[in-house]
Design a protein around this motif. Structure first.
Motif, PDB file in Angstrom:
ATOM      1  N   GLU A  16       1.313 -23.323 -25.943  1.00  0.00           N
ATOM      2  CA  GLU A  16       1.227 -24.932 -25.876  1.00  0.00           C
ATOM      3  C   GLU A  16      -0.115 -25.639 -26.584  1.00  0.00           C
ATOM      4  O   GLU A  16      -0.136 -26.313 -27.156  1.00  0.00           O
ATOM      5  CB  GLU A  16       1.956 -25.493 -24.497  1.00  0.00           C
ATOM      6  CG  GLU A  16       1.865 -27.251 -24.512  1.00  0.00           C
ATOM      7  CD  GLU A  16       2.246 -27.644 -23.226  1.00  0.00           C
ATOM      8  OE1 GLU A  16       2.391 -28.526 -23.061  1.00  0.00           O
ATOM      9  OE2 GLU A  16       2.406 -26.766 -22.118  1.00  0.00           O
ATOM     10  N   GLN A  17      -1.183 -24.781 -25.867  1.00  0.00           N
ATOM     11  CA  GLN A  17      -2.566 -25.307 -26.289  1.00  0.00           C
ATOM     12  C   GLN A  17      -3.066 -24.929 -27.583  1.00  0.00           C
ATOM     13  O   GLN A  17      -4.165 -25.046 -28.125  1.00  0.00           O
ATOM     14  CB  GLN A  17      -3.508 -25.087 -25.091  1.00  0.00           C
ATOM     15  CG  GLN A  17      -3.040 -25.655 -23.897  1.00  0.00           C
ATOM     16  CD  GLN A  17      -3.894 -25.095 -22.643  1.00  0.00           C
ATOM     17  OE1 GLN A  17      -4.414 -24.258 -22.661  1.00  0.00           O
ATOM     18  NE2 GLN A  17      -3.931 -25.784 -21.520  1.00  0.00           N
ATOM     19  N   LEU A  18      -2.212 -24.034 -28.200  1.00  0.00           N
ATOM     20  CA  LEU A  18      -2.609 -23.506 -29.511  1.00  0.00           C
ATOM     21  C   LEU A  18      -3.761 -22.543 -29.427  1.00  0.00           C
ATOM     22  O   LEU A  18      -4.788 -22.547 -30.432  1.00  0.00           O
ATOM     23  CB  LEU A  18      -2.667 -24.610 -30.486  1.00  0.00           C
ATOM     24  CG  LEU A  18      -1.406 -25.415 -30.818  1.00  0.00           C
ATOM     25  CD1 LEU A  18      -1.844 -26.537 -31.818  1.00  0.00           C
ATOM     26  CD2 LEU A  18      -0.213 -24.558 -31.326  1.00  0.00           C
ATOM     27  N   VAL A  44       6.759 -16.650 -25.141  1.00  0.00           N
ATOM     28  CA  VAL A  44       5.836 -17.296 -26.325  1.00  0.00           C
ATOM     29  C   VAL A  44       6.832 -18.344 -26.956  1.00  0.00           C
ATOM     30  O   VAL A  44       6.441 -19.624 -27.213  1.00  0.00           O
ATOM     31  CB  VAL A  44       5.602 -16.074 -27.415  1.00  0.00           C
ATOM     32  CG1 VAL A  44       5.079 -16.863 -28.731  1.00  0.00           C
ATOM     33  CG2 VAL A  44       4.620 -15.149 -26.809  1.00  0.00           C
ATOM     34  N   ASN A  45       8.142 -18.239 -27.131  1.00  0.00           N
ATOM     35  CA  ASN A  45       9.079 -19.072 -27.637  1.00  0.00           C
ATOM     36  C   ASN A  45       9.230 -20.353 -26.594  1.00  0.00           C
ATOM     37  O   ASN A  45       9.323 -21.333 -27.397  1.00  0.00           O
ATOM     38  CB  ASN A  45      10.531 -18.545 -27.743  1.00  0.00           C
ATOM     39  CG  ASN A  45      11.365 -19.415 -28.556  1.00  0.00           C
ATOM     40  OD1 ASN A  45      11.055 -19.749 -29.668  1.00  0.00           O
ATOM     41  ND2 ASN A  45      12.484 -19.848 -27.775  1.00  0.00           N
ATOM     42  N   GLU A  46       9.105 -20.321 -25.336  1.00  0.00           N
ATOM     43  CA  GLU A  46       9.093 -21.309 -24.417  1.00  0.00           C
ATOM     44  C   GLU A  46       7.913 -22.314 -25.059  1.00  0.00           C
ATOM     45  O   GLU A  46       7.732 -23.530 -25.014  1.00  0.00           O
ATOM     46  CB  GLU A  46       9.061 -21.049 -22.944  1.00  0.00           C
ATOM     47  CG  GLU A  46       8.653 -21.956 -22.192  1.00  0.00           C
ATOM     48  CD  GLU A  46       9.932 -23.268 -22.120  1.00  0.00           C
ATOM     49  OE1 GLU A  46       9.617 -24.165 -21.965  1.00  0.00           O
ATOM     50  OE2 GLU A  46      11.084 -22.888 -22.456  1.00  0.00           O
ATOM     51  N   GLY A  47       6.700 -21.406 -25.141  1.00  0.00           N
ATOM     52  CA  GLY A  47       5.544 -22.316 -25.686  1.00  0.00           C
ATOM     53  C   GLY A  47       5.651 -22.918 -26.798  1.00  0.00           C
ATOM     54  O   GLY A  47       5.333 -24.253 -27.183  1.00  0.00           O
ATOM     55  N   MET A  48       6.519 -22.104 -27.859  1.00  0.00           N
ATOM     56  CA  MET A  48       6.375 -23.044 -29.045  1.00  0.00           C
ATOM     57  C   MET A  48       7.603 -24.013 -28.906  1.00  0.00           C
ATOM     58  O   MET A  48       7.206 -25.235 -29.652  1.00  0.00           O
ATOM     59  CB  MET A  48       7.389 -21.777 -30.008  1.00  0.00           C
ATOM     60  CG  MET A  48       6.638 -20.515 -30.183  1.00  0.00           C
ATOM     61  SD  MET A  48       5.228 -20.838 -31.330  1.00  0.00           S
ATOM     62  CE  MET A  48       6.042 -21.239 -32.853  1.00  0.00           C
ATOM     63  N   ASN A  49       8.567 -24.055 -28.104  1.00  0.00           N
ATOM     64  CA  ASN A  49       9.382 -25.484 -27.850  1.00  0.00           C
ATOM     65  C   ASN A  49       8.628 -26.409 -27.431  1.00  0.00           C
ATOM     66  O   ASN A  49       8.805 -27.748 -27.687  1.00  0.00           O
ATOM     67  CB  ASN A  49      10.532 -24.830 -26.731  1.00  0.00           C
ATOM     68  CG  ASN A  49      11.629 -23.988 -27.424  1.00  0.00           C
ATOM     69  OD1 ASN A  49      11.489 -23.811 -28.538  1.00  0.00           O
ATOM     70  ND2 ASN A  49      12.204 -23.194 -26.343  1.00  0.00           N
ATOM     71  N   ARG A  50       7.663 -26.158 -26.487  1.00  0.00           N
ATOM     72  CA  ARG A  50       6.689 -27.326 -25.873  1.00  0.00           C
ATOM     73  C   ARG A  50       5.864 -27.678 -27.280  1.00  0.00           C
ATOM     74  O   ARG A  50       5.584 -29.138 -27.201  1.00  0.00           O
ATOM     75  CB  ARG A  50       5.749 -26.633 -24.869  1.00  0.00           C
ATOM     76  CG  ARG A  50       6.471 -26.255 -23.640  1.00  0.00           C
ATOM     77  CD  ARG A  50       5.739 -25.933 -22.485  1.00  0.00           C
ATOM     78  NE  ARG A  50       6.596 -25.555 -21.368  1.00  0.00           N
ATOM     79  CZ  ARG A  50       5.862 -25.244 -20.110  1.00  0.00           C
ATOM     80  NH1 ARG A  50       4.654 -25.218 -20.204  1.00  0.00           N
ATOM     81  NH2 ARG A  50       6.824 -24.610 -19.349  1.00  0.00           N
ATOM     82  N   VAL A  51       5.402 -27.028 -28.249  1.00  0.00           N
ATOM     83  CA  VAL A  51       4.570 -27.530 -29.226  1.00  0.00           C
ATOM     84  C   VAL A  51       5.633 -28.452 -30.049  1.00  0.00           C
ATOM     85  O   VAL A  51       5.022 -29.192 -30.567  1.00  0.00           O
ATOM     86  CB  VAL A  51       4.180 -26.154 -29.823  1.00  0.00           C
ATOM     87  CG1 VAL A  51       3.363 -26.815 -31.328  1.00  0.00           C
ATOM     88  CG2 VAL A  51       3.154 -25.572 -29.330  1.00  0.00           C
ATOM     89  N   GLY A  52       6.820 -28.150 -30.236  1.00  0.00           N
ATOM     90  CA  GLY A  52       7.784 -28.785 -30.912  1.00  0.00           C
ATOM     91  C   GLY A  52       7.858 -30.248 -30.343  1.00  0.00           C
ATOM     92  O   GLY A  52       7.956 -31.256 -31.083  1.00  0.00           O
ATOM     93  N   LYS A  53       7.991 -30.062 -29.060  1.00  0.00           N
ATOM     94  CA  LYS A  53       8.010 -31.430 -28.330  1.00  0.00           C
ATOM     95  C   LYS A  53       6.968 -32.390 -28.455  1.00  0.00           C
ATOM     96  O   LYS A  53       7.026 -33.552 -28.737  1.00  0.00           O
ATOM     97  CB  LYS A  53       8.393 -31.277 -26.961  1.00  0.00           C
ATOM     98  CG  LYS A  53       9.798 -30.598 -26.677  1.00  0.00           C
ATOM     99  CD  LYS A  53      10.167 -30.129 -25.162  1.00  0.00           C
ATOM    100  CE  LYS A  53      11.394 -29.627 -24.836  1.00  0.00           C
ATOM    101  NZ  LYS A  53      11.730 -29.144 -23.707  1.00  0.00           N
ATOM    102  N   LEU A  54       5.862 -31.835 -28.569  1.00  0.00           N
ATOM    103  CA  LEU A  54       4.259 -32.414 -28.729  1.00  0.00           C
ATOM    104  C   LEU A  54       4.387 -33.078 -30.112  1.00  0.00           C
ATOM    105  O   LEU A  54       3.986 -34.257 -30.303  1.00  0.00           O
ATOM    106  CB  LEU A  54       3.331 -31.694 -28.561  1.00  0.00           C
ATOM    107  CG  LEU A  54       3.176 -31.349 -26.767  1.00  0.00           C
ATOM    108  CD1 LEU A  54       2.068 -30.199 -26.727  1.00  0.00           C
ATOM    109  CD2 LEU A  54       2.562 -32.458 -26.074  1.00  0.00           C
ATOM    110  N   TYR A  55       5.004 -32.253 -31.004  1.00  0.00           N
ATOM    111  CA  TYR A  55       5.032 -32.816 -32.299  1.00  0.00           C
ATOM    112  C   TYR A  55       6.034 -33.929 -32.533  1.00  0.00           C
ATOM    113  O   TYR A  55       5.715 -35.044 -33.200  1.00  0.00           O
ATOM    114  CB  TYR A  55       5.537 -31.643 -33.323  1.00  0.00           C
ATOM    115  CG  TYR A  55       5.793 -32.020 -34.776  1.00  0.00           C
ATOM    116  CD1 TYR A  55       4.696 -32.436 -35.839  1.00  0.00           C
ATOM    117  CD2 TYR A  55       7.068 -32.277 -35.252  1.00  0.00           C
ATOM    118  CE1 TYR A  55       4.701 -32.702 -36.972  1.00  0.00           C
ATOM    119  CE2 TYR A  55       7.298 -32.597 -36.732  1.00  0.00           C
ATOM    120  CZ  TYR A  55       6.232 -32.862 -37.636  1.00  0.00           C
ATOM    121  OH  TYR A  55       6.354 -33.256 -38.878  1.00  0.00           O
TER     122      TYR A  55
END
Length: 226
Positions: A16-18, A44-55
């Motif tokens: 999530e923090q990249l 990892v995909n759960e973290g990716m989903n969080r990145v997507g929500k932040l976007y």
């Protein structure tokens, strides 16, 4: 995802923090400790989903999405990941023809879906981005996949996806292939409008759908398209 351990929660947070360096380092450590590679991908995909929500909330930008996609690919390329998948999946469980539809050049979601499909034992033919309906149909005839995956991020891709499905209907091959559409804006209602068999807003959900389809085909005794 419930009842996660300390390191599992940390991995999700690092994605999530990249934090590229520490994601790869921790992922490698977890694999060496015996974590199942598919479970690691789900984290990892759960973290990716969080990145997507932040976007979506405009806290992250397109460059951040691209970075997240690169981190995902690096995890896929870890030695224990590649060894596990190449050894385990010499016999592919199904064939997927995949592409981002015409009018859209986004490939991050598609690439993640492809990586997870391959990790789960699928053979994937990736047509790239901005793919016209004619090419989807031509490559279907060439490869005879079990599943057709249509990706699109832009809202106007709904009509384009429908045009692809309609082209398969007109060609008389719609009933010979399962069709899944992917994108954050998709809903069950939109999926029905497009004429697809199912949809996914999340790569891991999409993979689960594809695996269920292949299990159903095997149970019916359908011969592999080869």
């Amino acid at each position: 995802m419930k009842d996660l351990g300390k390191k599992e929660r940390l991995l999700i947070r690092l994605v999530e923090q990249l934090d590229e360096e520490n994601v790869v380092k921790l992922a490698d450590e977890l694999l060496n400790d015996g974590m199942d590679p598919l479970y690691l991908l789900d984290l990892v995909n759960e973290g990716m989903n969080r990145v997507g929500k932040l976007y979506e909330c405009k806290d992250y930008y397109i460059a951040d999405l691209i970075m997240a996609g690169l981190i995902f690919k690096q995890v896929l390329e870890l030695d224990k990941m590649t060894t596990h998948f190449y050894v385990k999946h010499n016999n592919k469980i199904g064939k997927v023809l995949l592409g981002t539809v015409k009018g859209d050049i986004h490939d991050i979601g598609k690439d993640i879906f492809r990586g997870m499909l391959e990790a789960n034992g699928f053979e994937v033919i990736d047509l790239g981005v901005d793919v016209p309906k004619e090419l989807f149909l031509k490559k279907y005839e060439e490869y005879k996949p079990d599943i057709l995956g249509l990706s699109g991020v832009l809202t106007n891709t709904v009509d384009t996806m429908k045009e692809v499905v309609d082209a398969f209907v007109e060609a008389g091959v719609r009933d010979k292939v399962k069709i899944i559409v992917g994108g954050n804006h998709l809903t069950e209602e939109i999926c029905k409008f497009i004429g697809a068999d199912n949809f996914a807003n999340d790569a891991s959900v999409g993979v689960k759908v594809c695996k269920e389809w292949m299990n159903g085909i095997k149970e019916q005794g359908v011969i592999d398209n080869g």
